[in-house]
Design a protein around this motif. Structure first.
Motif, PDB file in Angstrom:
ATOM      1  N   VAL A  40      -4.665  13.816   2.139  1.00 47.68           N
ATOM      2  CA  VAL A  40      -4.969  12.849   3.209  1.00 47.68           C
ATOM      3  C   VAL A  40      -4.778  13.511   4.568  1.00 47.68           C
ATOM      4  N   HIS A  41      -3.753  14.320   4.694  1.00 49.75           N
ATOM      5  CA  HIS A  41      -3.479  15.033   5.939  1.00 49.75           C
ATOM      6  C   HIS A  41      -4.664  15.934   6.308  1.00 49.75           C
ATOM      7  N   ALA A  42      -5.219  16.617   5.312  1.00 46.61           N
ATOM      8  CA  ALA A  42      -6.387  17.469   5.546  1.00 46.61           C
ATOM      9  C   ALA A  42      -7.550  16.644   6.088  1.00 46.61           C
ATOM     10  N   TYR A  43      -7.805  15.501   5.448  1.00 44.57           N
ATOM     11  CA  TYR A  43      -8.883  14.627   5.906  1.00 44.57           C
ATOM     12  C   TYR A  43      -8.653  14.214   7.365  1.00 44.57           C
ATOM     13  N   LEU A  44      -7.426  13.819   7.684  1.00 43.63           N
ATOM     14  CA  LEU A  44      -7.142  13.371   9.048  1.00 43.63           C
ATOM     15  C   LEU A  44      -7.398  14.474  10.065  1.00 43.63           C
ATOM     16  N   HIS A  45      -7.096  15.707   9.703  1.00 47.28           N
ATOM     17  CA  HIS A  45      -7.377  16.807  10.635  1.00 47.28           C
ATOM     18  C   HIS A  45      -8.870  17.096  10.735  1.00 47.28           C
ATOM     19  N   ARG A  46      -9.611  16.818   9.691  1.00 44.80           N
ATOM     20  CA  ARG A  46     -11.083  16.904   9.811  1.00 44.80           C
ATOM     21  C   ARG A  46     -11.578  15.867  10.812  1.00 44.80           C
ATOM     22  N   VAL A  47     -11.052  14.659  10.726  1.00 41.85           N
ATOM     23  CA  VAL A  47     -11.430  13.597  11.672  1.00 41.85           C
ATOM     24  C   VAL A  47     -11.136  14.056  13.089  1.00 41.85           C
ATOM     25  N   GLU A  48      -9.993  14.664  13.270  1.00 41.77           N
ATOM     26  CA  GLU A  48      -9.571  15.142  14.587  1.00 41.77           C
ATOM     27  C   GLU A  48     -10.462  16.282  15.086  1.00 41.77           C
ATOM     28  N   GLY A  49     -11.110  16.980  14.148  1.00 41.16           N
ATOM     29  CA  GLY A  49     -11.938  18.119  14.524  1.00 41.16           C
ATOM     30  C   GLY A  49     -11.184  19.434  14.462  1.00 41.16           C
ATOM     31  N   ASP A  50      -9.967  19.414  13.949  1.00 42.36           N
ATOM     32  CA  ASP A  50      -9.137  20.606  13.830  1.00 42.36           C
ATOM     33  C   ASP A  50      -9.331  21.194  12.435  1.00 42.36           C
ATOM     34  N   LEU A  51     -10.426  21.928  12.258  1.00 44.95           N
ATOM     35  CA  LEU A  51     -10.787  22.435  10.939  1.00 44.95           C
ATOM     36  C   LEU A  51      -9.820  23.487  10.417  1.00 44.95           C
ATOM     37  N   TRP A  52      -9.238  24.295  11.291  1.00 49.17           N
ATOM     38  CA  TRP A  52      -8.266  25.276  10.838  1.00 49.17           C
ATOM     39  C   TRP A  52      -7.091  24.557  10.180  1.00 49.17           C
ATOM     40  N   ASN A  53      -6.579  23.533  10.838  1.00 48.67           N
ATOM     41  CA  ASN A  53      -5.448  22.773  10.315  1.00 48.67           C
ATOM     42  C   ASN A  53      -5.848  22.015   9.047  1.00 48.67           C
ATOM     43  N   ALA A  54      -7.049  21.476   9.022  1.00 50.35           N
ATOM     44  CA  ALA A  54      -7.536  20.790   7.823  1.00 50.35           C
ATOM     45  C   ALA A  54      -7.550  21.752   6.637  1.00 50.35           C
ATOM     46  N   ARG A  55      -8.044  22.957   6.861  1.00 48.89           N
ATOM     47  CA  ARG A  55      -8.102  23.943   5.775  1.00 48.89           C
ATOM     48  C   ARG A  55      -6.705  24.290   5.269  1.00 48.89           C
ATOM     49  N   TYR A  56      -5.754  24.375   6.170  1.00 50.24           N
ATOM     50  CA  TYR A  56      -4.364  24.623   5.784  1.00 50.24           C
ATOM     51  C   TYR A  56      -3.885  23.523   4.839  1.00 50.24           C
ATOM     52  N   TRP A  57      -4.157  22.256   5.169  1.00 52.71           N
ATOM     53  CA  TRP A  57      -3.683  21.141   4.353  1.00 52.71           C
ATOM     54  C   TRP A  57      -4.465  21.010   3.046  1.00 52.71           C
ATOM     55  N   TYR A  58      -5.739  21.347   3.051  1.00 51.65           N
ATOM     56  CA  TYR A  58      -6.477  21.398   1.774  1.00 51.65           C
ATOM     57  C   TYR A  58      -5.820  22.422   0.846  1.00 51.65           C
TER      58      TYR A  58
ATOM     59  N   LEU B  21     -11.250   9.228  -1.095  1.00 51.97           N
ATOM     60  CA  LEU B  21      -9.791   9.207  -1.049  1.00 51.97           C
ATOM     61  C   LEU B  21      -9.250   7.807  -1.345  1.00 51.97           C
ATOM     62  N   VAL B  22      -9.821   6.799  -0.700  1.00 48.93           N
ATOM     63  CA  VAL B  22      -9.353   5.433  -0.919  1.00 48.93           C
ATOM     64  C   VAL B  22      -9.524   5.043  -2.383  1.00 48.93           C
ATOM     65  N   LYS B  23     -10.684   5.321  -2.942  1.00 45.03           N
ATOM     66  CA  LYS B  23     -10.925   4.964  -4.344  1.00 45.03           C
ATOM     67  C   LYS B  23      -9.978   5.706  -5.274  1.00 45.03           C
ATOM     68  N   MET B  24      -9.705   6.961  -4.984  1.00 50.04           N
ATOM     69  CA  MET B  24      -8.774   7.734  -5.789  1.00 50.04           C
ATOM     70  C   MET B  24      -7.362   7.129  -5.729  1.00 50.04           C
ATOM     71  N   LEU B  25      -6.960   6.695  -4.550  1.00 46.66           N
ATOM     72  CA  LEU B  25      -5.602   6.200  -4.345  1.00 46.66           C
ATOM     73  C   LEU B  25      -5.405   4.769  -4.814  1.00 46.66           C
TER      74      LEU B  25
ATOM     75  N   LEU C  68       0.842  -1.200   0.000  1.00 47.36           N
ATOM     76  CA  LEU C  68       0.000   0.000   0.000  1.00 47.36           C
ATOM     77  C   LEU C  68       0.873   1.245   0.000  1.00 47.36           C
ATOM     78  N   SER C  69       0.427   2.265  -0.705  1.00 46.53           N
ATOM     79  CA  SER C  69       1.122   3.550  -0.644  1.00 46.53           C
ATOM     80  C   SER C  69       1.051   4.079   0.787  1.00 46.53           C
ATOM     81  N   ILE C  70       1.925   4.997   1.102  1.00 45.56           N
ATOM     82  CA  ILE C  70       1.938   5.587   2.441  1.00 45.56           C
ATOM     83  C   ILE C  70       0.609   6.264   2.760  1.00 45.56           C
ATOM     84  N   GLN C  71      -0.014   6.863   1.746  1.00 44.53           N
ATOM     85  CA  GLN C  71      -1.293   7.537   1.951  1.00 44.53           C
ATOM     86  C   GLN C  71      -2.399   6.526   2.269  1.00 44.53           C
ATOM     87  N   LEU C  72      -2.410   5.402   1.553  1.00 45.54           N
ATOM     88  CA  LEU C  72      -3.397   4.353   1.845  1.00 45.54           C
ATOM     89  C   LEU C  72      -3.140   3.728   3.210  1.00 45.54           C
TER      90      LEU C  72
END
Length: 94
Positions: A52-70, A89-93, A19-23
């Motif tokens: 993927v990093h943006a998605y993970l920060h959305r999961v965490e609830g840190d929307l400011w950080n998610a927006r930065y990564w988007y 994301l999974v389907k894309m990857l 698997l890729s690092i992102q997957l």
């Protein structure tokens, strides 16, 4: 690997090889190991990892950080639910 195989692999105790690092990050997050997934991509700067990093920060609830990564990924902030974004994301990857 196809999407259905990836989903079934989450029920396993060991991550599939190749698997890729992102997957890998998304696999660990699905297993409830957010921090392990985050640690895999936290230091990466390519646009796919940033997405993927943006998605993970959305999961965490840190929307400011998610927006930065988007922004780093040059992607529009995802407005749907987390499950839909994870699947996309999974389907894309794959």
């Amino acid at each position: 690997m196809v999407y259905e195989d990836f989903i079934h692999s989450i029920e396993s105790d060991s991550i599939p090889s190749g698997l890729s690092i992102q997957l890998q990050a998304l696999w660990y997050e699905a297993k409830g190991e957010w921090e392990k997934g985050h640690d895999l991509i936290d230091h990466l700067t390519d646009s796919t990892s940033a997405h993927v990093h943006a998605y993970l920060h959305r999961v965490e609830g840190d929307l400011w950080n998610a927006r930065y990564w988007y922004s780093k990924a040059k992607k529009t902030e995802f407005k749907g639910d987390l499950k839909t974004e994870w699947e996309a994301l999974v389907k894309m990857l794959l």
